[in-house]
Design a protein around this motif. Structure first.
Motif, short mmCIF file in Angstrom:
data_model
loop_
_atom_site.label_atom_id
_atom_site.label_comp_id
_atom_site.label_asym_id
_atom_site.label_seq_id
_atom_site.Cartn_x
_atom_site.Cartn_y
_atom_site.Cartn_z
N LEU A 11 45.25 -22.46 62.72
CA LEU A 11 46.42 -22.94 61.98
C LEU A 11 46.71 -24.38 62.36
O LEU A 11 46.87 -24.70 63.55
N HIS A 13 48.79 -28.29 61.20
CA HIS A 13 50.11 -28.70 60.74
C HIS A 13 50.12 -30.18 60.37
O HIS A 13 50.62 -31.01 61.12
N PHE A 43 50.33 -23.45 56.84
CA PHE A 43 51.45 -22.86 56.11
C PHE A 43 52.34 -23.93 55.49
O PHE A 43 53.20 -23.61 54.68
N GLU A 79 54.83 -18.71 59.00
CA GLU A 79 53.85 -18.79 60.08
C GLU A 79 54.25 -17.86 61.22
O GLU A 79 53.39 -17.20 61.82
#
Length: 233
Positions: A11, A13, A43, A79
């Motif tokens: 993940l 960002h 996300f 998330e």
């Protein structure tokens, strides 16, 4: 944990998918060399897409973020829910900086502004050097976590807690994935977003990374070997 053809969900960002991928840094070759197929998801910039399934995932790696775990950004909730599902399925989570803070928060710990922000290669002390080595690690954060009582804090320094374990999960405050290109990707995002950092400090950190990149990669490799090895016991 079986490594062959295993999926590692990562993940990231950043609203620029290319910069988000570069933020993964040395985790990319290190995980691929161990037989993991990376599935990268965000996300925030990819909120319309479906996140990778968790049922047969070997791990979830949660990278850093310019935002805080306690921010009310619309992507933090989804998330968080995704990571809660991973915890429920016993999928090991490795949280890095923001990722470590979010993991601590989900498990019942706290995340706050730090009285002692850390920038650059910083020494830590470890109770578990076979997993997280003592010595210098790359830091770049203004927030700090306090792990929940259910976790085991394994590293710290005068600024606060630096690493904890909770079952198969590992949260760290520092950036084991750092290399020069990763740092440059951060700098590109700062320039894009108008974020000001002390230019002399940024130049000094980059110089340190150029000189110590090989050692940083070796330390990252050792941490991954130890964490992955713990899952197969």
């Amino acid at each position: 944990m079986s490594e062959t053809n295993s999926r590692a969900v990562v993940l990231v960002h950043d609203r620029d998918p290319a910069l988000g991928y570069r933020n993964i840094g040395t985790f990319i070759p290190e995980l691929q060399q161990r037989g993991f197929q990376l599935q990268v998801h965000s996300f925030d910039y990819a909120s319309a897409s479906t996140p990778p399934p968790l049922g047969d995932a070997a791990m979830v790696v949660v990278m850093g973020s310019p935002d805080a775990a306690y921010d009310l950004n619309p992507w933090v909730g989804p998330e968080t829910a995704y990571l809660e599902r991973a915890i429920g399925l016993d999928v090991p989570i490795l949280g890095v900086c923001f990722g470590g803070q979010l993991l601590a928060q989900i498990l019942g710990g706290t995340v706050t502004k730090s009285d002692w922000p850390e920038y650059g290669m910083t020494d830590i002390e470890s109770d578990c050097p076979e997993l997280v080595g003592s010595g210098p690690w790359m830091q770049f954060h203004g927030d700090t976590f306090v792990a929940p009582d259910s976790a085991t804090v394994i590293a710290r320094n005068d600024a606060g807690q630096q690493a904890f374990t909770a079952g198969p999960h590992l949260g760290v405050q520092f950036h084991p994935e750092i290399d020069v290109d990763t740092f440059d990707s951060w700098a590109h995002a700062w320039a894009r977003d108008g974020v000001e950092h002390d230019r002399q400090l940024v130049a000094a950190i980059r110089e340190d990374l150029e000189a110590g990149e090989r050692d940083a990669r070796a330390r990252c490799s050792a941490l991954l070997d130890a964490w992955i090895g713990r899952q197969s016991r």
